[in-house]
Design an enzyme around this catalytic site. Structure first.
Site, short mmCIF file in Angstrom:
data_model
loop_
_atom_site.label_atom_id
_atom_site.label_comp_id
_atom_site.label_asym_id
_atom_site.label_seq_id
_atom_site.Cartn_x
_atom_site.Cartn_y
_atom_site.Cartn_z
N ASP A 109 0.87 -1.10 -0.14
CA ASP A 109 -0.19 0.00 -0.01
C ASP A 109 0.87 1.31 -0.15
O ASP A 109 2.20 1.21 0.08
CB ASP A 109 -1.02 0.07 1.31
CG ASP A 109 -2.20 0.90 1.04
OD1 ASP A 109 -3.46 0.52 1.68
OD2 ASP A 109 -2.16 1.77 0.06
C1 GLC Z 1 -4.62 3.98 -0.20
C2 GLC Z 1 -5.37 3.02 0.14
C3 GLC Z 1 -5.36 1.72 -0.88
C4 GLC Z 1 -5.38 2.61 -2.05
C5 GLC Z 1 -3.98 3.00 -2.33
C6 GLC Z 1 -3.83 3.58 -3.79
O1 GLC Z 1 -3.74 4.61 0.77
O2 GLC Z 1 -5.11 2.35 1.43
O3 GLC Z 1 -6.67 1.09 -0.54
O4 GLC Z 1 -5.51 1.29 -3.22
O5 GLC Z 1 -3.62 4.03 -1.40
O6 GLC Z 1 -4.58 4.56 -4.02
#
Ligand code: GLC
Length: 755
Positions: free
Chosen positions: A287
């Site tokens: 993430d």
């Molecule tokens: C965010 C979220 C995740 C998302 C990623 C990309 O922080 O936690 O669910 O897919 O970043 O946007």
């Protein structure tokens, strides 16, 4: 004669199997050959670039990557997230791969969470439809729209099990139950990936957030999660496994720690469990900035150590932190990381791109005329409208206040009744706001006799506060007065209240999830007019309504409904659609009960409501049971259940099946859909088992007066659980089966199953 025919059929079947296995093997060999040849021609920097995911947008994280175009052009980044804009602009970004030496196409990723341009209800709302065909269809439409724009990967489905509505991200999942969560996870993966990832309308799913993120302590986002392995395997891990088994091409490591080690650096999670035990062979992407955040977690002294820990744990791709592109080469040169680790991660990324068909034709989807033909089509909107109808949950309907008469004079009250933006969620960044059917538009289409007023503000509304930041009583008084005036002149009041888009989603945890601001005061004043009050809740989570339901005669939970908000809600309000939604997350009576969920344990001192004994598991100031239980949802009609019938009550051996059946009747005046739920309890086992667990469900549509016998087949597979040694097995003995309309209103029967 029969023997000959059987022999022929057997020969044909064997030949078919041989051909399909051979084809599969040939395909696999071709893929391996292609990727090995490509990798033999890659410099280590180019391999590391494949592990680097950059983003030009800080829309979903704390920062954006600098020099994105240059990095893509020079080949130091091989994947991009959240490039936005026209199909031409997205294509232009994808085409930057052509300026690199090997022209390896990018993962063009985006958070398509509940629709791309046609926005569906939030996943928590959709899950309340319990309609996997519909749920798969919404993901299929999202994939068709998203691929037409040039995206080839979505960071969805989110399958985190959630028991704490203070957490803002409960909106993104399918609630508290592992069985339902697994069924929904499979449907969403299938919807996005279709039958063949190579198809031009297929996009790679990325199941998230692995793992246990929904158990963030105290509902505070990004917080610690801490639970026994038994709880992990029994309740929280199944939906991730279901998504993997459904073929999800990628998975995302979560922000939180698991057993004290952050998921992104957790070798047990990312390698021992995910790869060795579950056999996942896709891509593990972190993430946002999780690699660098290993320092803040306190498991890495510096950035370089963080990178080594993530790579050693089995993380393939680094989202946004750029730690991999900064330190991996040094770590290889120093011998701290083996080149084989880089090769393995790079191979997985290239295999994912190969499966997507990107090496055959990276721009197979590029056709500037295509988006207009497949995006926001009438068909897509019809599906979105049905999704709104089926996600809405009828929580109360005293005196059959609903459905409304299409000739009644309606006072429509609420700050978002004519607001398009508030129908979305924080994950609808690509939604088309202008195409949203507002609640006022939807109602007016079926009944023009409607007058509306705000009645109050949303508590994050700048008008709500004076310039000194204090609440503007005079302004609120004016709004309430206006609302009460039109309510007094109406036949029925529809009050649309709840929470605003601003307090639901990532980094939006709340300690107070009751009706905010002056909404309760307003509701009381509206009720005091003596007119019937229909309360429509817009929210991304279960709210604690406490005793405020007394100010409403009927209550509908409409979640964040998306593009067709007003159209779907109007159909439900006027009875053109008989509500069939069933809660997938428990509604607590009060905050103090949280976490509260249906599949809880008995404890050694179970409390029975009303009993006098003091020394039992209970509160002195609140009931144990929820306001609305898991599986709850009313209808404009009523359904009757016959006693449960079992094909047997004493089984032995693990090859047989038990037939559990009930007659379900529509005993009311409206045709309607019922979700018949089957739960099991294992009253005595080697570990304490929950009072009940959802094991099956079946949707039936019945005309008034119609009955249908609903059959469920149980096998020993349905009796299995994780024992203390974490072995998935069943134990002979007595079992209790429950069948009913929700997890509380059920009938029971028991049977014995011996080895
Ligand atoms: C965010 C979220 C995740 C998302 C990623 C990309 O922080 O936690 O669910 O897919 O970043 O946007």
């Amino acid at each position: 004669m029969k023997t000959n025919l059987r022999t022929i059929l057997l020969a044909v079947f064997s030949l078919f199997c041989f051909i399909s296995c051979t084809t599969e093997k040939t395909h696999q060999n071709e893929k391996d050959e292609f990727i090995t040849k490509l990798m033999n021609n890659m410099f280590v920097e180019e391999k590391i670039a494949q592990l680097n995911l950059v983003t030009p947008s800080a829309g979903t994280g704390p920062f954006k990557t600098k020099r994105v175009v240059e990095k893509l052009q020079e080949g130091s980044a091989g994947n991009i997230l959240s490039v936005m804009g026209s199909v031409e602009r997205i294509h232009k970004t994808a085409s930057l791969a052509d300026s690199t030496r090997l022209k390896i196409p990018f993962f063009m990723a985006l958070d398509i969470i509940h629709g791309y341009k046609t926005i569906f209800p939030i996943p928590l709302g959709l899950s309340c439809s319990w309609d996997t065909v519909l749920i798969e269809k919404t993901a299929r439409i999202a994939a068709i729209e998203g691929t037409a724009m040039g995206y080839n990967q979505t960071y969805s489905p989110m399958v985190d099990i959630t028991r704490d509505p203070r957490w803002g991200r409960v909106m993104e999942g399918a609630g508290e139950d592992p069985y339902l969560g697994s069924v929904v996870a499979r449907a969403v993966v299938k919807g996005y990936q279709g039958d063949d990832l190579n198809d031009e309308t297929s996009m790679m799913a990325c199941v998230k957030h692995f793992g246990l993120y929904g158990a963030s302590e105290a509902g505070r986002d990004y917080n610690t999660t801490d639970m026994s392995r038994l709880t992990m395997f029994q309740y929280y891990l199944p939906p991730y496994k279901a998504a993997i088994d459904a073929g999800a091409g990628s998975i995302m490591s979560s922000f939180n720690d698991v057993d004290g080690v952050p998921a992104t650096a957790n070798k047990w999670l990312l390698t021992d469990l995910l790869r060795d035990e579950w056999g996942f062979d896709g891509v593990v992407v972190s993430d946002y900035n999780c690699v660098q955040e290993l320092i803040a977690h306190g498991v890495a002294a510096d950035y370089k150590e963080a990178v080594k820990k993530a790579m050693d744990a089995g993380l393939d791709m680094d989202m946004a932190s750029e730690g991999y592109s900064t330190f991996l080469k040094n770590l290889v040169n120093e011998g701290a990381i083996k080149i084989e680790q880089i090769d393995q991660a790079c191979r997985r990324v290239l295999e994912g791109k190969y499966d997507l068909g990107l090496f055959e034709d990276p721009y197979k989807n590029y056709n500037p005329e295509k988006p207009a033909k497949v995006i926001l089509t009438e068909e897509n909107k019809e599906v979105a409208k049905l999704a709104v109808c089926k996600s809405i949950v009828l929580l109360k309907n005293d005196n059959n206040t609903l459905p409304l008469n299409k000739n009644s004079k309606i006072a429509l009250i609420g700050p978002s009744v004519d607001d398009q933006f508030e129908m979305f969620s924080m994950w609808s960044q690509t939604g088309d706001r202008q195409s949203v059917i507002t609640i006022l538009d939807g109602i007016r289409k079926l009944n023009e006799n409607v007058v509306c007023a705000d009645g109050t503000f949303f508590t994050d509304d700048p008008d709500y506060l004076k310039n000194d930041g204090r609440f503007d009583e005079a302004e609120q008084f004016k709004k309430e007065k206006e609302a009460v005036e039109i309510a007094t002149k109406s036949d029925v009041i529809v009050a649309v209240l709840g929470e605003s888009i601003a307090v639901s989603g990532e980094a939006r945890s709340m300690t107070d999830i009751s009706l905010p601001g002056c909404q309760v005061e307003l509701l009381k004043k509206l009720k005091a007019t003596g007119k019937p009050v229909v309360l429509v809740l817009l929210s991304g989570r279960p709210l604690t309504l406490e005793d405020n339901l007394q100010y409403a005669d009927a209550v509908l939970e409409a979640w964040r409904p998306g593009t067709m908000a007003g159209a779907g809600l109007a159909d439900v309000l006027f009875g053109d659609y008989n509500p069939s939604g069933k809660l997938t997350m428990t509604f607590p009576r009060s905050l103090g009960q949280i976490p509260i969920y249906y599949n809880h344990k008995h404890t050694g001192r179970p409390y029975i409501e009303g009993e006098k004994s003091a020394f039992k598991s209970r509160y002195l100031d609140e009931k144990n049971d929820p306001l609305f239980p898991f599986g709850f949802g009313m209808s404009y009609t009523s359904f009757g259940y016959s006693p449960i019938s079992l094909s047997d009550t004493l089984m032995s051996g693990n090859t047989i099946q038990l037939d559990v059946s009930v007659d379900v009747s529509n005993t009311g005046d409206y045709a309607g859909e019922e979700t018949v739920q089957l739960y099991l309890n294992d009253p005595v086992a080697s570990v304490a088992r929950p009072v009940k667990e959802l094991k099956k469900f079946r949707k039936v549509f019945l005309q008034p007066g119609e009955s249908q016998r609903v059959h469920f087949k149980l096998s020993v597979e349905d009796l299995k659980f994780y024992n203390y040694e974490l072995k998935w097995d069943w134990e002979p003995g007595k079992f209790i089966v429950y069948v009913g309309t929700n997890s509380e209103e059920i009938q029971k029967a028991s049977f014995v199953w011996n080895r």
